[in-house]
Design an enzyme around this catalytic site. Structure first.
Site, PDB file in Angstrom:
ATOM      1  NE  ARG A  59       9.547 -17.855  70.915  1.00  0.00           N
ATOM      2  CZ  ARG A  59       9.400 -16.649  70.369  1.00  0.00           C
ATOM      3  NH1 ARG A  59       8.323 -15.934  70.624  1.00  0.00           N
ATOM      4  NH2 ARG A  59      10.325 -16.153  69.567  1.00  0.00           N
TER       5      ARG A  59
ATOM      6  CD  GLU B 242       3.202 -20.782  68.104  1.00  0.00           C
ATOM      7  OE1 GLU B 242       3.169 -20.137  69.164  1.00  0.00           O
ATOM      8  OE2 GLU B 242       3.929 -20.465  67.129  1.00  0.00           O
TER       9      GLU B 242
ATOM     10  CG  HIS C 115       4.053 -16.916  67.107  1.00  0.00           C
ATOM     11  ND1 HIS C 115       4.918 -17.899  67.506  1.00  0.00           N
ATOM     12  CD2 HIS C 115       4.681 -15.746  67.406  1.00  0.00           C
ATOM     13  CE1 HIS C 115       6.005 -17.348  68.036  1.00  0.00           C
ATOM     14  NE2 HIS C 115       5.882 -16.046  67.977  1.00  0.00           N
TER      15      HIS C 115
END
Lengths: 313, 331
Positions: B248, B277, B295
């Protein structure tokens, strides 16, 4: 040994150049405008040639060096050395096996991951700011895929070992079946391609293996298949490869080598589903030094009238 | 004797009802298939706010399928009085109020370790890309630069490097197994030492970084791991060190990472995750020793298909009173 004339064919490594300069009388072929003129002027004084994958030792060069005793190649591949001529003249040939095996195998896996997982495209997607506007496309899994290796030599074996850690199954084609392996053997490349999802070309380039990956092999590999080439460009029929990629008859390719380096076929440039590298399989700080040290060691041993470390002829 | 057949009242078979929150990508990809197996409540198609929608439509709904972009708080759960199962489409469940679920007797199922191989593969792919300059090389060749520039910068060998894995869960173990095959030496840090592995345990993150050439972040994001990869850790990793983050974004102090990359205090980074993000620090766009992905570590066709099958299997098991396949056990 400072009087021994050693000819470097091109500027392959500044480090190697320095080490040769320290020990021998180093001449640089690339500084001359004309090969013929150079040979006429200096040919008699050359007792060793250091070549690489770009400029080796062909018949013309060897003929122009009457006192040539040894060709020490800064590479493991010897397709640019006229081995028959060397054998005829009793000229020693050495290469740089083993020290570069890991790096080339790493690039093969790196290319497979980059191609299947669309890493280069993903990086471009982020860099261009497109991520703000939407999601990236789906990629394909590498783990568990069936890998077919053309040429199970040192490099092919190292590739297999890495792929196995990803749960991949391994099959191969080689000139002869290997006794000490459990990998599935195919006696021809078409059957290998038909039975794998990722085909990796890792064999030497010889007269027999030119275009070993041809239209039939590409067709057998199929529209979901991936081709990885870390061997030599001419092992693959590039024009057939390009049209298969363009027309979706092959899913993708990761290539470190090409038929015409560095002026490669520009049709590759526009293809989203290929990853292209400028022949960097051995180009790490660590390995290029190890290769250079091996070239120097081979030359020194030869001129001390001792057996070189890695002779081929 | 007369044979009496059992009388079966005819029943119109109703597919079981589920509510989908998000919606998660796997639902969008397999929309038709989900809709043919379940009666799906789709709050995002309604003009009503979520609480209003739930009050109007979901009072009897027993199962929910939720994306990891949705925070399943006790406030939301309050509007789902009949809920007995939550199916999460990710492995991480820190977006779900687990305490409240336990209190209400709501079972939670997650994606278990079906993504672990894909996430580990991307970690290795990003690492190889940084060390061997794969994306940079691809840009170089496709830009037509090869004939003009004889000497392309050298990369770095992976074999023999020391790898420190932060978090040795399912993903961390897969990364270790893969990198061992490349000749790397593996050490790790984790909340607890794992006696069943032969890798060296190094609980101090700074020490792990100081003794590693490569640091791979594979841990969950918690209060303890937030910004765990600090400036101190990055400096310990050093000028030739490479950071890979597929966990993360917030485990890493991103501002410090950018600063260290710009001042060349670390050697490079492969990043699938970021603090904010889909925003990515623009300073990273110019760096050739950084490889980035949006991601997407779990987004392969194969993993999405596996996820769809697991989600359905969990839901169908629930509706047939059978044991769930990926139930998160009470600790």
């Amino acid at each position: 040994m400072e009087n021994v004339g050693v000819l470097m064919t091109c500027s392959m490594s500044a480090y190697l150049e320095g080490e040769l300069e320290k020990r021998f009388k180093l001449l640089r072929l690339w500084e001359s405008n004309s090969k013929a003129q150079f040979l006429a002027g200096f040919g008699e004084s050359i007792r060793a040639v250091v070549g690489d994958t770009k400029v080796g030792a062909d018949a013309e060069l060897i003929d122009g060096l009457p006192r040539l005793e040894i060709v020490a190649s800064y590479s493991v591949g010897l397709d640019k050395v006229d081995l028959n001529k060397c054998k005829e003249r009793g000229i020693r040939v050495t290469n740089t096996p083993d020290v570069l095996t890991d790096d080339v195998a790493d690039v093969a896996i790196g290319l497979a991951l980059a191609t299947l997982r669309k890493i280069c495209l993903a990086d471009g997607f982020v860099r261009s700011g497109q991520w703000r506007n939407g999601d990236f496309e789906l990629a394909n899994k590498f783990s568990g895929k069936s890998i077919g290796i053309v040429g199970l030599g040192r490099i092919g074996t190292a590739i297999a070992k890495r792929a196995e850690a990803f749960g991949c199954s391994i099959s191969y084609h080689s000139r002869t079946k290997k006794q000490n392996t459990n990998y599935k053997y195919y006696s021809n490349v078409v059957d290998l391609a038909a039975n794998c999802e990722v085909l990796v070309v890792a064999c030497a380039l010889t007269n027999e293996t030119r275009h070993i990956v041809n239209q039939e092999v590409i067709h057998a590999l199929g529209p979901k298949g991936i081709l990885i080439n870390i061997g030599r460009g001419p092992l693959v029929d590039e024009l057939k490869l390009i049209s298969a990629l363009r027309e979706g008859r092959l899913a993708g390719a990761g290539l470190d080598v090409f038929e015409n380096e560095p002026d490669i076929n520009e049709s590759f440039f526009g293809l989203q589903n290929v990853v292209l590298l400028p022949h960097v399989g051995t180009d790490t700080l660590e390995t290029s030094k190890a290769m250079a040290d091996l070239v120097v060691a081979n030359l020194e041993l030869h001129f001390l009238k001792k057996p070189p470390l890695t002779p081929v002829v | 004797m007369e044979f009496m057949a059992e009388h079966q009242p005819s029943k119109v078979h109703q597919p079981p009802e589920i509510i989908v929150l998000g919606p998660p990508s796997v639902f969008k990809l397999y929309y038709k298939q989900f809709s043919s197996r379940f009666r799906v409540l789709r709050p995002w198609e309604s003009p009503l706010s979520l609480p209003r929608f739930l009050t109007a439509e979901a009072q009897n709904t027993q199962a929910a399928l939720i994306s990891d972009g949705i925070r399943l708080t006790s406030a939301v759960l309050h509007h789902l009085p009949s809920l007995r199962l939550v199916v999460a489409t990710s492995a991480g469940i820190n977006h779900i109020d687990l305490v409240e679920c336990r209190r209400r007797g709501i079972a939670v199922a997650n994606a278990a370790s079906i993504f672990s191989a894909d996430v580990a593969d991307l970690a290795v792919g990003l690492l190889l890309d940084v060390l061997r300059r794969i994306s940079a090389g691809n840009r170089f060749v496709k830009g037509g630069l090869w004939p003009m520039q004889e000497a392309y910068p050298l990369g770095f060998k992976l074999g023999g490097k020391k790898v420190g894995i932060v978090g040795l869960g399912s993903i961390g173990l897969y990364v270790a197994k893969r990198l061992e095959a490349f000749g790397c030496a593996i050490s790790y840090s984790s909340r607890k030492e794992k006696p069943s592995v032969s890798y060296a345990f190094c609980p101090d993150i700074c020490k792990l970084a100081a003794n590693s050439d490569i640091l791979v972040i594979c841990c969950a994001l918690t209060e303890q791991t937030h910004h765990m990869i600090s400036r101190e850790v990055l400096l310990a990793l050093g000028k030739e060190g490479v950071l890979v983050n597929i966990a993360r974004g917030a485990v890493v102090d991103e501002k410090e990472l950018v600063s260290c990359l710009q001042s060349e205090e670390i050697g490079g980074a492969g990043l699938d995750v970021f603090e904010n993000e889909p925003s990515v620090p623009k300073e990273l766009h110019e760096l050739n020793n950084v490889v980035m992905s949006p991601h997407c570590a779990v987004f392969t066709e194969e993993s999405m298909r596996d996820l769809y099958e697991l989600m359905c299997a969990n839901l169908e098991a629930f509706f047939s009173n059978k044991p769930l396949l990926s139930l998160i056990p009470e600790e």
